[in-house]
Structures are given as structure tokens and as C-alpha cells.
Write a protein that holds these residues in place. Structure first.
Motif, PDB file in Angstrom:
ATOM      1  N   GLY A 529       0.822  -1.199  -0.103  1.00 42.17           N
ATOM      2  CA  GLY A 529      -0.066  -0.002  -0.139  1.00 42.17           C
ATOM      3  C   GLY A 529       0.927   1.117   0.283  1.00 42.17           C
ATOM      4  O   GLY A 529       2.115   1.367  -0.568  1.00 42.17           O
ATOM      5  N   SER A 530       0.156   2.277   0.668  1.00 42.76           N
ATOM      6  CA  SER A 530       0.973   3.718   0.409  1.00 42.76           C
ATOM      7  C   SER A 530       1.847   4.101   1.791  1.00 42.76           C
ATOM      8  O   SER A 530       2.648   4.889   1.754  1.00 42.76           O
ATOM      9  N   LEU A 531       1.820   2.999   2.631  1.00 37.95           N
ATOM     10  CA  LEU A 531       2.516   3.358   4.026  1.00 37.95           C
ATOM     11  C   LEU A 531       3.968   2.897   3.946  1.00 37.95           C
ATOM     12  O   LEU A 531       4.302   2.135   2.874  1.00 37.95           O
ATOM     13  N   GLN A 532       4.890   3.839   4.514  1.00 38.87           N
ATOM     14  CA  GLN A 532       6.364   3.425   4.317  1.00 38.87           C
ATOM     15  C   GLN A 532       6.647   2.302   5.444  1.00 38.87           C
ATOM     16  O   GLN A 532       5.761   1.811   6.112  1.00 38.87           O
ATOM     17  N   ARG A 533       7.889   1.782   5.034  1.00 38.31           N
ATOM     18  CA  ARG A 533       8.300   0.416   5.989  1.00 38.31           C
ATOM     19  C   ARG A 533       8.279   0.795   7.466  1.00 38.31           C
ATOM     20  O   ARG A 533       7.724   0.002   8.283  1.00 38.31           O
ATOM     21  N   ASP A 534       8.669   1.882   7.573  1.00 40.24           N
ATOM     22  CA  ASP A 534       8.902   2.169   9.301  1.00 40.24           C
ATOM     23  C   ASP A 534       7.511   2.187   9.940  1.00 40.24           C
ATOM     24  O   ASP A 534       7.289   1.693  11.027  1.00 40.24           O
TER      25      ASP A 534
END
Length: 817
Positions: A529-534
């Protein structure tokens, strides 16, 4: 009755700093140097024999204080627990005082073999430790101690601190004798050298006679002080009608000195004062080097013994009160609550019930960096608290802790002898008797041909052929190699390990916990999706917080390692067998199986599911807005696993993988490591059957497993190694333990085995070649007594120094990288 400061009231040895051993004797608490003295002193008190202390004239010298009448105290029921062994038998590790050479070993073992009920006795000349096992119904501890005393030695229950002090004391005493002998030798040489180099008639007869008398006076300290151990040993041997190695040495010294005194008094014939002092000095020097090697072999165990905590802070009324009282660690019981302050060692295996901290576990794990431990995690006894106070609940008493179990294993290690050592002992045993017969024959021969040369030639034969080098060849090398391996993290339990490992043809590995870490680790993270790894890792870690599931712990570990963003979530609920559900910013999130997440995130992408691989565990994260991430976990290979397998294959050994896991997973691991043969889905009895089949075909099999699940096959292999960590150490059935659970240590053992066998062959070849050349040369009159003394001493020193090279074996992985 007064307490002697800093000395053991029972045996007189120094009391280690900070020790808590003591016994109340006639209402006075008296200090003890070790648990052995404490137990014996307590038995003396319990049996109303305190008159022993009241009437003794002086403090005894070390453990030699155990008088024959007191030996029966070791049979007391109170002491029986320390002699409990396996299969209902009794066993003990004893320290033996007075060991001078391998002939002492042969004599003690021969006498013990005559004790009814004694099943085995192995005395290690390098460490001066005697390992005995016996049938408690037929034999008592006092019978064994008395048998050792009958042949002129003193034995007592082994304690590494007391044993180390005994070795240090012996070293100091031997150094004094060595110093006196060296001083005498140099002074006598000052008078001997001018006579050697002067032309005939250039020195007046009166001056020559004066130098002879001066040499006689200067030789007296060397003969009657420095050489005293040789004469004492020879007299003890002869009184028992045994030809020990001290006999030819003492005869050679006595004959050369007596002949020189006669020549000095009569003014006729040759004198050998220089040869006598040189021989004594060189022989003491070689034995001093040997003693230093013994001290180094005992150093590692003494270091671990000092790490055992003596005391702990007990919270008697926790949680109602936090008032702590200091108690001996030996008094702790399972369930007790203790507090460990910064700098304190953990007194027993425990679990943290309050607080987080970092622990120094280098003694057990080899890891130099402090290890973080949080509430609910287990802690092994002997680890040192590095940061802040923590409260712990004791799970095992101090004497049953992981460190205590490891120390007991080390005490038992190295006691037996490989086949090559038994061969050397047998040869040395009859060699001395043959030597005395040869010397007598040489003397008779030269008396009939040249009376003036008969005496010095017989002396040279006695001196040159003492089989010290032959007897030291094997034990000195094994002691150096096993000591080095222990400091690297390999505990050699059985005597045949290095010898068998060196000639192995097959190396068989278990998979889980041996070649792999035995726990899931994040292999990859796919963002969907659009969320970053962190952020993805932070959400997953927050949902898994507090879970003990292995996959949950793997996610939390990644979050800590990558310092992921800390996220607070609400109302986490668990769906059995599917995953977790939680709310964040009024949005619903799910973490778990693909089907579970698909219920709120929509149907999964077919391609996403198609590329899933066997042997890998997948965890999905999604929300009502869609799919967010896929975590892929697998049981990762251990560092250096490929290097270890490649090393053994490069040596022509066949490497096999046996595992109970599914064949598909096992094949993947084997392919990654390029192994020769693979078998998956095997039960423990099938593994054992496979190894036995290899052995029937003539293979020499090394088995490497986890130490518990593979107990049967570990016992069945020719030589076995267990990956030791935590409580598994105490349950290991292997011949050797890789203490730090690092696979690279197996290469250290293989390198040490090759180097050790090479050094043993060199030592035996040298000792054999030396005797084949030196004895005929001495018998034909080609060697003078001083030359014989020099040759014999240098040959003994050579094998010991050559063996000490094994102390410099480098860790294997340094070579690989």
C-alpha cells in the motif's frame, strides 16, 4: 581457639577473597577455602571429632592434612550427595598431590585397579586430576583415598580454587629449587671450565684439588635440596618395588655425585660435579615448564569457578516489603525472590519479574556486548547485571544453575585417555625396567674392558634414557589443545574427541538449531500500500506487543533493530489461528493470515499468493482501506554455516543433513549449503539407524545436533558435538559441547584436532628417535654424563614446548574471512 586470618582453618591454604565458606567449630565461625574443606570440617563437627582441631600441633600443608583416621569422614551420609553419578554408581573428581611424571599416573591407576568395586580410574598428568567411578555398595570414598595414600600420594575432592592454589604453591617451590640448582651449576662451571680448557700440566695439582673441593661444596645444595624430589620419588618407588621414572634419575645423580666425592677424597679419577648440577638444573627446568603448562590448563576452570556468586540479596517478603538481606547463594531455593544490583552477578537461574537491564553473559555465551533482558525473560546464573536493579524469581538453586552445570562438565572433561595415550603409558611403564637392566649390563661390560670408563658410561646410560619425553608427548599436547578450545568455547568431554574427529569420514548435521537459528527471522517485507516501511513495522509491532508467539517476537525484534516509529493502538483482539485485530485513528487493522486480512481489505492479489514459497511463513497486514504489507519469515541459516560445510567438503569428508522437518524444507537448506546428502522427515530412531548403517560400512561419523532432541544419535555416533546454550548444557549427551552455540566453533575443533594429532606424532617421533640414537651412543661411551643430562632435559623440554604451540590456535572464522 582463634581464627587464622585469610587462611583455611581446616587445611591452611589461603581463603579466596569474598568467599562465604565457613563452619562453626566450638562456637566460633572458622573460614574455609572451598566447599570440600567446608564439607569435611562440618562432618568432623557433626561426628563429635572436634578434638582433631584442638589437639593438632600445627596447620596441615594443603590437603595433605587429611590424616588416615579422618578419611572415613568422607563416607558420612552428609557428603554422599557430592559423589552421586549416573546409573546408581558413584563418581568423583579428585585432586592428587605429588605427581611428578607419567610413571606416577601408572602407579596410582595400577593400585586403584585393585580396589574392590572400583569401576574406572583415569588420572591426567597434565591437570593432576583423578576421575574415579565406583559401585557404592562395594566401595567407599575412603577406600579410594586410602589406596592413593598407600602408594605415597594424597588425594582429596577436587575444588578448582584449592587446586589452582596447590599448583601455584608447587610452582613457587619448584622455582626455588630451580634457582638453587642454577646458581650451583654456574658456580661449579667457574671451576670446571678452566680445567677443561687448560693444557696438561698447566695447572698445579694442589690447585686442581682445591677446585674439586670447592665444586663439591657448591654441589651440595643442588644434590640435597634441589634434587630432593627425585630422591623422594625414587625411594617411594623402590619401597613399593616399582621402577618409576625417578629411579634412573636418582641413581644417575647419586652415582655421579658419589663417584665424584670418592675421586675428590682420594685425589684419583674424574669428577662430575658440573654434570651433576647441570643435570639437576636442566631436569628441573623441563619439569617447571611442564608445571607452568598444567597451571594454564587449570586457569579456565578457575576463572569460571570464581564467577559463581557467593551471596545474593533476598527479598523475603516481596511484594509487601522490599527490604533485602544478604544470604549465601547456596541457601536459595526455587521460588525465592532476589534483587540484583548493578555490578552484581545473578546468583541462580531466574526469571525477571520487575525491571529491564543489560547483562554481561560473556562467560556463558562468548558475546562481548551486554545482552538486553526484559521483564518475563529468563536469566542464567553467573551473568553480571550491568545497568539497573532488577527483581528476579529463582527457578533453579545455585548448585543446579547453568553455570554450575557447565563447571561440573568441565571438571569431568579431559579425564580419560585416547588410545594413543594408553600406548605411550604402556611403553613408558616397561621402558624404565628395561633401562635399569641395560645400565647394569653396560656397567658389567665396561668393567671387564675398561674399568676407568665403566662408571661414567653407566651413569650416562641412566641419565640419557629417562623416558620423560615419551610419557609427556601425548598428555601435554591434549592438555594444551583442550584448554585452548575451552577458552574459545568448545568443551571437550571425552578423551577420544580430537583423535576421532581428525579421522572422521562423514559429518552429519541436524537442521533446526544447528545449521539454522531455530527461530523465525524476517526474510523480506513487501509493501502493498501507500505506507512506508517504518510505519508498517511500527503498526505490526504495536499490535504484537505482549505476545509470546515466535512470529510476534520476530516482528518486535525488527522494530527494535530498525528503531521503528512507536505507535499506540486501541482494543487489540485475538482471533485464534488467524491473527490480530486493532483500531488506529478510528480505522480497523488486521495482522495475520491472508484470508483473515482479506475479510476487511478485499480479495488478495492472485500473483501475491502465487509466489509464496514452501518453508516460509507469511503474515499480512491490511486495513479497511486495502492491503498494506506482507511479512515473510523463515528459519535463517546460522552465520558461517556455508563456510563450515564447505570446509569439511574440501577435506574430502561427506556432509549429510538429517532432519525431522519436511523433505521440501530440508532440501532447500541442503541446496543452499551444497551438502552431499539429505534426508528429511526422519524420526530420532531413524537418524540413529542411518548413522549405524554408515558405521557398519566402515565410516567414522561425526554428529552435530542440538544436544537434547538428538540424544540417541549423539550417543551412537563415533564422536558428537552439541550446540550448547542455556539449560541445554546440563542435558547434553554429546562428547563435546559448542558452549556458545556458534557453528564456527566446530571448525576450531577440527583445526585443533589436526594440529593436536600432528604435534603428538611429532612428539612421539622425537622421543622415539632420541632414545634410539642416545642410548646406543651412551652405551658405547660416546656421551659424557653432562652431555647425557643435557640431551635428556632438552628432549623433555622439547615435547612440552612443542605442545604449548597448540595454545596459539587461531579461531577458524578468522582464517575464513
Amino acid at each position: 581457639m582463634t581464627t587464622l586470618a585469610q587462611t583455611c582453618f581446616h587445611c591452611g591454604l589461603p581463603v579466596p577473597a569474598g568467599s562465604a565458606w565457613s563452619v562453626v567449630i566450638e562456637d566460633v565461625s572458622q573460614p574455609m577455602c572451598c566447599p570440600g574443606c567446608e564439607a569435611v570440617a562440618q562432618a568432623i563437627v557433626d561426628n563429635d571429632l572436634t578434638d582433631y582441631y584442638r589437639t593438632r600441633q600445627s596447620l596441615p600443608e594443603g590437603a595433605a592434612a587429611i590424616v588416615p583416621d579422618a578419611l572415613g569422614l568422607y563416607d558420612a551420609p552428609e557428603l554422599a550427595s557430592q559423589f552421586q553419578g549416573e546409573n546408581g554408581n558413584a563418581e568423583a573428581t579428585l585432586s592428587v598431590e605429588g605427581i611428578r611424571c607419567a610413571a606416577c599416573v601408572w602407579l596410582i591407576e595400577k593400585r586403584l585397579s585393585q580396589v574392590p568395586g572400583l569401576q574406572s580410574a583415569n588420572l591426567n598428568v597434565a591437570t593432576e586430576k583423578l576421575q574415579v567411578s565406583w559401585d557404592a555398595a562395594q566401595c567407599k570414598p575412603s577406600d579410594i583415598l586410602e589406596a592413593v595414600r598407600e602408594v605415597g600420594y594424597v588425594a582429596y575432592p577436587f575444588d578448582p580454587i584449592q587446586h589452582g592454589e596447590m599448583l601455584r604453591k608447587n610452582a613457587r617451590q619448584m622455582f626455588k629449587r630451580l634457582f638453587v640448582a642454577g646458581l650451583s651449576m654456574m658456580q661449579v662451571m667457574m671451576y670446571a671450565v678452566p680445567v677443561y680448557f687448560a693444557e696438561a700440566g698447566s695447572i698445579e695439582t694442589d690447585m686442581v684439588q682445591l677446585m674439586r673441593w670447592a665444586s663439591l661444596v657448591l654441589t651440595l645444595p643442588a644434590v640435597f635440596y634441589s634434587a630432593q624430589p627425585f630422591f623422594q620419588g625414587a625411594w617411594a618407588d623402590l619401597s613399593r618395588k616399582v621402577a618409576g621414572m625417578d629411579v634412573p634419575v636418582a641413581l644417575g645423580i647419586a652415582a655421579a655425585f658419589a663417584g665424584s666425592v670418592w675421586s675428590t677424597v682420594t685425589g684419583e679419577g674424574e669428577v662430575y660435579f658440573d654434570s651433576v648440577t647441570m643435570f639437576i638444573f636442566l631436569l628441573l627446568a623441563s619439569r617447571y615448564i611442564e608445571l607452568v603448562a598444567r597451571r594454564r590448563a587449570a586457569a579456565s576452570l578457575e576463572t569460571m569457578q570464581h564467577a559463581l556468586p557467593d551471596a545474593a540479596w533476598l527479598l523475603r517478603d516481596f511484594p509487601n516489603s522490599r527490604e533485602a538481606s544478604r544470604v549465601p547463594a547456596a541457601q536459595l531455593r526455587a521460588g525465592d525472590v532476589i534483587i540484583a544490583k548493578p555490578g552484581d552477578p545473578i546468583a541462580a537461574d531466574s526469571v525477571i519479574i520487575e525491571g529491564d537491564t543489560a547483562l554481561d553473559m560473556s562467560l556463558l555465551t562468548g558475546e562481548s556486548q551486554p545482552q538486553v533482558r526484559r521483564m518475563g525473560e529468563q536469566v542464567v546464573g553467573g551473568a553480571v547485571n550491568m545497568r539497573q536493579p532488577v527483581i528476579l524469581r529463582v527457578e533453579r538453586v545455585a548448585k543446579e544453575s547453568t553455570l554450575a552445570a557447565l563447571i561440573r562438565m568441565i571438571e569431568r572433561a579431559g579425564q580419560g585417555k585416547p588410545a594413543i595415550a594408553h600406548w605411550a603409558d604402556k611403553v613408558a611403564a616397561w621402558f624404565v625396567a628395561a633401562l635399569l637392566v641395560l645400565a647394569a649390563g653396560v656397567l658389567l661390560f665396561w668393567l671387564s674392558h675398561d674399568v676407568s670408563r665403566a662408571w661414567p658410561i653407566a651413569i650416562a646410560v641412566l641419565v640419557v634414557s629417562c623416558p620423560c619425553a615419551l610419557s609427556l608427548a601425548t598428555p601435554s599436547a591434549l592438555a594444551a589443545a583442550t584448554d585452548r578450545l575451552l577458552r574459545q568455547g568448545v568443551l571437550v568431554m571425552q578423551p577420544h574427541v580430537l583423535e576421532t574427529l581428525h579421522r572422521a569420514t562423514h559429518v552429519v548435521f541436524d537442521k533446526t538449531g544447528t545449521l539454522t537459528e531455530g527461530r523465525p527471522q524476517l526474510q523480506s517485507l513487501a509493501l502493498l500500500g501507500s505506507l512506508q516501511r517504518d510505519t508498517v513495522i511500527g503498526i505490526a509491532a504495536a499490535m504484537e506487543a505482549g505476545s509470546a508467539h515466535p512470529l510476534a517476537q520476530a516482528i518486535i525484534s525488527v522494530a527494535h533493530t530498525e528503531s521503528a516509529t512507536a505507535i499506540e493502538i486501541d482494543r487489540v483482539t485475538h482471533a485464534a489461528g488467524q491473527g490480530l485485530e486493532a483500531r488506529l485513528d478510528d480505522q480497523l487493522y488486521r495482522l495475520g493470515t491472508a484470508g483473515f486480512v482479506a475479510e476487511i481489505s478485499g480479495s488478495a492479489n492472485s500473483q501475491m499468493l502465487a509466489d509464496e514459497m514452501s518453508g516460509v511463513s507469511y503474515v499480512y497486514l491490511g486495513s479497511c482501506s486495502g492491503w498494506l504489507a506482507r511479512f515473510a519469515f523463515s528459519d535463517a541459516l546460522k552465520p558461517n554455516a556455508l563456510e563450515v560445510v564447505s570446509h569439511f567438503r574440501s577435506q574430502g569428508r561427506r556432509v549429510v543433513l538429517l532432519s525431522g522437518d519436511s523433505p521440501a524444507i530440508v532440501e532447500q537448506v541442503a541446496a543452499a549449503l551444497h551438502m552431499d546428502e539429505t534426508h528429511g522427515g526422519m524420526l530420532p530412531d531413524q537418524k540413529l539407524a542411518y548413522v549405524q548403517q554408515l558405521q557398519q560400512q566402515g565410516a567414522v561419523v561425526v554428529m552435530v545436533g542440538d544436544g537434547m532432541n538428538d540424544a540417541a544419535v549423539l550417543r551412537g555416533a563415533d564422536v558428537s558435538f552439541a550446540m550448547g546454550s542455556g539449560a541445554a548444557l546440563a542435558q547434553s549427551h554429546a562428547d563435546a559441547v559448542l558452549i556458545h552455540a556458534q557453528l564456527s566453533l566446530l571448525l576450531d575443533a577440527a583445526n585443533a584436532a589436526a594440529a593436536c594429532m600432528r604435534v603428538i606424532r611429532q612428539n612421539l617421533a622425537w622421543a622415539t628417535l632420541y632414545n634410539l640414537l642416545a642410548i646406543p651412543a651412551a652405551a658405547f661411551g660416546l656421551l659424557t654424563p653432562w652431555m647425557a643430562g643435557l640431551g635428556m632435559s632438552l628432549s623433555s623440554a622439547f615435547v612440552v614446548v612443542n605442545a604449548l604451540r597448540l595454545e596459539r590456535i587461531s579461531p577458524a572464522m578468522r582464517k575464513v574471512h
